[in-house]
Design a protein around this motif. Sequence first.
Motif, mmCIF file in Angstrom:
data_model
loop_
_atom_site.group_PDB
_atom_site.id
_atom_site.type_symbol
_atom_site.label_atom_id
_atom_site.label_comp_id
_atom_site.label_asym_id
_atom_site.label_seq_id
_atom_site.Cartn_x
_atom_site.Cartn_y
_atom_site.Cartn_z
ATOM 1 N N PRO A 1 0.836 -1.203 0.000
ATOM 2 C CA PRO A 1 0.000 0.000 0.000
ATOM 3 C C PRO A 1 0.868 1.249 0.000
ATOM 4 C CG PRO A 1 -0.012 -1.044 2.155
ATOM 5 C CD PRO A 1 0.671 -2.002 1.227
ATOM 6 N N ARG A 2 0.390 2.292 -0.639
ATOM 7 C CA ARG A 2 1.175 3.509 -0.806
ATOM 8 C C ARG A 2 1.008 4.443 0.390
ATOM 9 N NH1 ARG A 2 1.600 6.217 -6.615
ATOM 10 N NH2 ARG A 2 2.592 4.182 -6.833
ATOM 11 N N ILE A 3 2.117 5.099 0.752
ATOM 12 C CA ILE A 3 2.104 6.072 1.837
ATOM 13 C C ILE A 3 2.727 7.362 1.334
ATOM 14 C CG2 ILE A 3 4.324 5.259 2.742
ATOM 15 C CD1 ILE A 3 3.315 5.939 5.550
ATOM 16 N N GLU A 4 2.087 8.493 1.638
ATOM 17 C CA GLU A 4 2.607 9.796 1.234
ATOM 18 C C GLU A 4 1.980 10.878 2.103
ATOM 19 O OE1 GLU A 4 2.878 12.786 -2.652
ATOM 20 O OE2 GLU A 4 1.475 11.110 -2.647
ATOM 21 N N PRO A 5 2.761 11.693 2.776
ATOM 22 C CA PRO A 5 4.209 11.602 2.960
ATOM 23 C C PRO A 5 4.566 10.525 3.977
ATOM 24 C CG PRO A 5 3.349 13.388 4.282
ATOM 25 C CD PRO A 5 2.185 12.847 3.497
ATOM 26 N N ILE A 6 5.854 10.239 4.123
ATOM 27 C CA ILE A 6 6.226 9.127 5.003
ATOM 28 C C ILE A 6 5.949 9.439 6.469
ATOM 29 C CG2 ILE A 6 7.992 8.305 3.404
ATOM 30 C CD1 ILE A 6 10.085 9.282 5.500
ATOM 31 N N VAL A 7 5.884 10.728 6.833
ATOM 32 C CA VAL A 7 5.624 11.055 8.240
ATOM 33 C C VAL A 7 4.236 10.588 8.676
ATOM 34 C CG1 VAL A 7 7.227 12.990 8.409
ATOM 35 C CG2 VAL A 7 4.894 13.383 7.593
ATOM 36 N N ASP A 8 3.373 10.251 7.709
ATOM 37 C CA ASP A 8 2.071 9.684 8.075
ATOM 38 C C ASP A 8 2.245 8.381 8.842
ATOM 39 O OD1 ASP A 8 0.790 11.774 6.895
ATOM 40 O OD2 ASP A 8 0.005 10.656 5.190
ATOM 41 N N GLY A 9 3.407 7.737 8.646
ATOM 42 C CA GLY A 9 3.673 6.495 9.358
ATOM 43 C C GLY A 9 3.885 6.686 10.843
ATOM 44 N N LEU A 10 4.060 7.928 11.273
ATOM 45 C CA LEU A 10 4.249 8.213 12.696
ATOM 46 C C LEU A 10 2.926 8.422 13.423
ATOM 47 C CD1 LEU A 10 7.301 10.671 12.592
ATOM 48 C CD2 LEU A 10 7.313 8.190 12.923
ATOM 49 N N VAL A 11 1.835 8.458 12.680
ATOM 50 C CA VAL A 11 0.520 8.570 13.303
ATOM 51 C C VAL A 11 0.068 7.170 13.689
ATOM 52 C CG1 VAL A 11 -1.867 9.295 13.027
ATOM 53 C CG2 VAL A 11 -0.033 10.589 11.911
ATOM 54 N N LEU A 12 -0.067 6.945 14.985
ATOM 55 C CA LEU A 12 -0.400 5.621 15.504
ATOM 56 C C LEU A 12 -1.790 5.643 16.109
ATOM 57 C CD1 LEU A 12 2.983 4.835 17.307
ATOM 58 C CD2 LEU A 12 2.370 4.379 14.923
ATOM 59 N N ILE A 13 -2.449 4.517 16.050
ATOM 60 C CA ILE A 13 -3.796 4.410 16.588
ATOM 61 C C ILE A 13 -3.826 3.347 17.679
ATOM 62 C CG2 ILE A 13 -4.511 2.794 14.783
ATOM 63 C CD1 ILE A 13 -7.305 4.140 14.937
ATOM 64 N N ASP A 14 -4.488 3.650 18.743
ATOM 65 C CA ASP A 14 -4.673 2.702 19.852
ATOM 66 C C ASP A 14 -5.491 1.523 19.347
ATOM 67 O OD1 ASP A 14 -5.501 1.392 22.227
ATOM 68 O OD2 ASP A 14 -5.380 3.265 23.352
ATOM 69 N N ARG A 15 -5.029 0.314 19.604
ATOM 70 C CA ARG A 15 -5.739 -0.866 19.125
ATOM 71 C C ARG A 15 -7.201 -0.905 19.593
ATOM 72 N NH1 ARG A 15 -3.259 -5.074 16.727
ATOM 73 N NH2 ARG A 15 -0.983 -5.195 16.747
ATOM 74 N N ARG A 16 -7.503 -0.254 20.714
ATOM 75 C CA ARG A 16 -8.861 -0.245 21.209
ATOM 76 C C ARG A 16 -9.816 0.480 20.264
ATOM 77 N NH1 ARG A 16 -7.942 2.350 26.978
ATOM 78 N NH2 ARG A 16 -6.530 3.592 25.661
ATOM 79 N N LEU A 17 -9.249 1.301 19.365
ATOM 80 C CA LEU A 17 -10.086 2.045 18.431
ATOM 81 C C LEU A 17 -10.294 1.315 17.119
ATOM 82 C CD1 LEU A 17 -8.677 5.680 18.850
ATOM 83 C CD2 LEU A 17 -10.711 4.686 19.871
ATOM 84 N N GLU A 18 -9.567 0.208 16.895
ATOM 85 C CA GLU A 18 -9.701 -0.533 15.643
ATOM 86 C C GLU A 18 -11.117 -1.089 15.525
ATOM 87 O OE1 GLU A 18 -6.377 -3.307 15.994
ATOM 88 O OE2 GLU A 18 -5.472 -2.267 14.286
ATOM 89 N N GLY A 19 -11.697 -0.914 14.372
ATOM 90 C CA GLY A 19 -13.017 -1.450 14.120
ATOM 91 C C GLY A 19 -14.145 -0.538 14.537
ATOM 92 N N ARG A 20 -13.819 0.614 15.150
ATOM 93 C CA ARG A 20 -14.892 1.541 15.563
ATOM 94 C C ARG A 20 -15.360 2.368 14.385
ATOM 95 N NH1 ARG A 20 -15.261 3.599 21.243
ATOM 96 N NH2 ARG A 20 -14.551 1.880 22.545
#
Length: 286
Positions: A267-286
């Motif tokens: 999968p494509r990422i742009e810009p690469i600093v987007d990779g520093l945005v992390l999500i708490d696993r508790r929010l997955e699927g909400r």
Amino acid sequence: MNQWTQLTLTRRDRRTRPYDENLRQRGARLGFRVTDVPPKGTCWMCGQDIDIQNREHIFPSWLQRRFDAQREVFTPTHFDRFGQTIDKRGNIPASAFVAGEICQQRCNGGWMSELETEFERTLFSKAAISPLSDQAKRVIARWFSKTAIVISISQNYRTLVPAKQRRSCTRGVPHGFSVYLADGSSTPQDRFDFAQGANIISLIPNSSKGIAAHQKKSDQVFACVIRVDTLVGIVVFAPPGRWAVPEAASVRIWPPSDTAVSLAKLPRIEPIVDGLVLIDRRLEGR
């Protein structure tokens, strides 16, 4: 003592990084950082006395030559959470972009050299076009983990990787590390790039005690995004228990799963600093 407890150091071993001390003298209130900084003359990676003073290239010489990128320039800059510059270093060519205090015989000329050989063989082979084997995932994940740690200890930023994880990289992917891959082909012309830090999207507790505990937990997260040509690696260390994952589209290669991964279909990422945005696993699927 559990695996996340910091090491207890003797007075002889205690040492403050010059960068941290400089910030203190400027009146800064320092955020969380690990305190197991090795005494001068000790290797950051293996913890042993340095046999021969060595300079470990952040991006290895063989990789620079392959992409003819020895003159590519880096200007490492440390920003605060509001985007203001805290510290900035001069233009550094890739050929001189190095980390000190890493020993030659055991690390730079030992397991690190062997890892570079394995990484080159894995990354630039026909096998990289097909779904990666578990061994290939392990090699790529370990290389990105090693490079993230070297970036962490060489730059003017909070040191967030404990000695236990740094030293275990001499044998494999450090415990608690997660590694993801993405396609960075749409980013600028330079062959190499990196960024470290973490912006965490999470559930906010509704009590002052809960907020403080949450902030303490979030402050210990280390994330580093590294681009090698079109390949982007996202390394995350979120103790305890890998609770933070990249929000950006990416594929996890470590810990390994049954998901088929091909370097040609990421999968494509742009810009690469987007990779520093992390999500708490508790929010997955909400």
